[in-house]
Scaffold this motif. Structure first.
Motif, PDB file in Angstrom:
ATOM      1  N   MET A 113      47.310  76.758  -0.623  1.00 21.69           N
ATOM      2  CA  MET A 113      47.164  75.307  -0.757  1.00 21.69           C
ATOM      3  C   MET A 113      45.720  74.872  -0.543  1.00 21.69           C
ATOM      4  O   MET A 113      45.248  73.926  -1.185  1.00 21.69           O
ATOM      5  CB  MET A 113      48.102  74.605   0.218  1.00 21.69           C
ATOM      6  CG  MET A 113      49.580  74.818  -0.107  1.00 21.69           C
ATOM      7  SD  MET A 113      50.702  73.872   0.953  1.00 21.69           S
ATOM      8  CE  MET A 113      50.475  72.207   0.296  1.00 21.69           C
ATOM      9  N   THR A 145      54.798  70.743   6.090  1.00 18.32           N
ATOM     10  CA  THR A 145      54.488  69.314   6.215  1.00 18.32           C
ATOM     11  C   THR A 145      54.579  68.617   4.867  1.00 18.32           C
ATOM     12  O   THR A 145      55.162  67.524   4.755  1.00 18.32           O
ATOM     13  CB  THR A 145      53.079  69.125   6.808  1.00 18.32           C
ATOM     14  OG1 THR A 145      53.018  69.747   8.094  1.00 18.32           O
ATOM     15  CG2 THR A 145      52.732  67.656   6.933  1.00 18.32           C
ATOM     16  N   ARG A 146      54.032  69.256   3.846  1.00 21.01           N
ATOM     17  CA  ARG A 146      54.082  68.661   2.510  1.00 21.01           C
ATOM     18  C   ARG A 146      55.511  68.583   2.001  1.00 21.01           C
ATOM     19  O   ARG A 146      55.925  67.577   1.396  1.00 21.01           O
ATOM     20  CB  ARG A 146      53.219  69.482   1.545  1.00 21.01           C
ATOM     21  CG  ARG A 146      53.185  68.934   0.116  1.00 21.01           C
ATOM     22  CD  ARG A 146      52.731  67.492   0.072  1.00 21.01           C
ATOM     23  NE  ARG A 146      52.655  66.983  -1.290  1.00 21.01           N
ATOM     24  CZ  ARG A 146      52.701  65.683  -1.590  1.00 21.01           C
ATOM     25  NH1 ARG A 146      52.803  64.765  -0.609  1.00 21.01           N
ATOM     26  NH2 ARG A 146      52.626  65.295  -2.843  1.00 21.01           N
ATOM     27  N   THR A 158      51.036  73.707   6.646  1.00 22.87           N
ATOM     28  CA  THR A 158      50.692  72.746   5.596  1.00 22.87           C
ATOM     29  C   THR A 158      51.810  72.628   4.568  1.00 22.87           C
ATOM     30  O   THR A 158      52.161  71.515   4.140  1.00 22.87           O
ATOM     31  CB  THR A 158      49.397  73.185   4.889  1.00 22.87           C
ATOM     32  OG1 THR A 158      48.362  73.360   5.858  1.00 22.87           O
ATOM     33  CG2 THR A 158      48.954  72.140   3.869  1.00 22.87           C
ATOM     34  N   ASP A 176      54.675  69.370  -7.669  1.00 22.58           N
ATOM     35  CA  ASP A 176      53.602  69.407  -6.688  1.00 22.58           C
ATOM     36  C   ASP A 176      52.858  70.747  -6.737  1.00 22.58           C
ATOM     37  O   ASP A 176      51.624  70.793  -6.667  1.00 22.58           O
ATOM     38  CB  ASP A 176      54.175  69.182  -5.284  1.00 22.58           C
ATOM     39  CG  ASP A 176      53.113  68.756  -4.290  1.00 22.58           C
ATOM     40  OD1 ASP A 176      52.554  67.651  -4.459  1.00 22.58           O
ATOM     41  OD2 ASP A 176      52.834  69.527  -3.348  1.00 22.58           O
ATOM     42  N   GLU A 227      57.266  65.662   3.502  1.00 18.34           N
ATOM     43  CA  GLU A 227      56.860  64.400   2.883  1.00 18.34           C
ATOM     44  C   GLU A 227      57.621  64.181   1.577  1.00 18.34           C
ATOM     45  O   GLU A 227      58.129  63.071   1.310  1.00 18.34           O
ATOM     46  CB  GLU A 227      55.359  64.413   2.617  1.00 18.34           C
ATOM     47  CG  GLU A 227      54.500  64.422   3.869  1.00 18.34           C
ATOM     48  CD  GLU A 227      53.025  64.653   3.578  1.00 18.34           C
ATOM     49  OE1 GLU A 227      52.214  64.546   4.512  1.00 18.34           O
ATOM     50  OE2 GLU A 227      52.683  64.958   2.404  1.00 18.34           O
TER      51      GLU A 227
END
Length: 306
Positions: free
Chosen positions: A213, A164-165, A161, A186, A168
């Motif tokens: 997360m 992946t974040r 996760t 973030d 992005e």
């Protein structure tokens, strides 16, 4: 390339200037980001290929990738509490907890030189017995590698996760500084301090960035590990640092940027300029609520680098 350590004042001014001006070529910066991402998929995943292995019936030390800045250690005995101690070239001793049948990578954070590894099993209470030791001599091909690979304290892998974040955010960023800032916000805007965990955490606690997360909560170790994992996964050298904030034992990070070198003395964005990079204090918490656990940020003393 000349690499230097930046002072707090120099970093604040440089980051403010860079934040205002950005890169002269945004497309070039985005290409660099994509290049970092591809490089990670190609080789920044720790392995234990078995070409150089030391150990006995219960301990396996895979030293095949010393030049990459890490060593893999696996404990296969039946004792519940086991420690790994790594003495780095300057004589500082780093202590870790080993879990049975789990192979972890550990950073050679002291750079090139002689390392000594001890694996110890608990006998009773705080008494441990040495079951294996090994000397290693490391010649790391790039000084940044120990702070780019995943390790026990900063674990991540493709598809996680956090990774992946980070990908992005990286795709949206215009340069490395912009990406660091986006990750910073973030993490600090979405993770709150877990006072209950801070009051009950025990020796051997390891961060789990996916768990952090999902729960949107964590202690300083979790904040630092998550941000370090996100930045490393996109090729930004990042140190997870343990030391003291005042009298409190604390964790934070330091990043390396081509424009500034290592940002050693933590940074925080106050809306006008950068002065510190400590995600715990900057998150959506009141400083009074976390002060007893992490200090107030008035004085930082670095001790360990991971």
């Amino acid at each position: 390339m000349h690499r230097k350590h930046a002072t707090v004042c120099a970093v604040s001014l440089l980051l403010l200037a860079l934040g205002a001006g950005g890169c002269s070529d945004g497309s070039s910066a985005k290409n660099h980001t994509a290049e970092r991402r591809n490089t990670l998929q190609e080789y920044l995943i720790p392995e234990a290929p078995g070409s150089t292995v030391y150990g006995n019936d219960t301990v396996s030390i895979d030293a095949s990738n010393l030049s990459e800045g890490y060593v893999m250690v696996r404990y296969q005995g039946n004792v519940e509490k086991v420690r790994l101690q790594i003495t780095i070239p300057d004589g500082e001793v780093y202590s870790y907890v080993l879990s049975p049948d789990v192979s972890w990578s550990f950073p050679l954070s002291g750079g090139n030189g002689a390392y000594h590894l001890d694996v110890l099993e608990q006998v009773q209470d705080d008494m441990y017995a040495l079951i294996f030791s090994q000397d290693l001599d490391a010649a790391i091909r790039d000084e940044f590698l120990p702070f780019l690979y995943p390790n026990q304290y900063v674990w991540f892998s493709p598809g996680d996760t956090a990774v992946t974040r980070a990908a992005e955010l990286s795709a949206e960023s215009s340069n490395d500084l912009d990406f660091v800032e986006m990750v910073y916000y973030d993490v600090t805007e979405n993770i709150t301090y877990d006072e209950e965990l801070a009051a009950t955490v025990t020796t051997g606690y390891l961060p789990d960035n996916t768990r952090t997360m999902e729960r949107k909560k964590g202690i300083c170790f979790d904040y630092a590990s998550l941000m370090a994992a996100m930045l490393r996964s996109q090729g930004i050298p990042t140190k997870l640092i343990f030391g003291y904030s005042g009298d409190a034992y604390h964790a934070w990070i330091s990043v390396w940027l081509a424009e500034t070198g290592w940002v050693d003395s933590i940074i925080e964005f106050d809306g006008k300029s950068w002065s510190l990079l400590d995600p715990t204090l900057a998150a959506a918490n009141s400083r009074s609520s976390v002060k007893q656990y992490v200090g107030d940020g008035s004085k930082y003393t670095e001790k360990y680098f991971y």
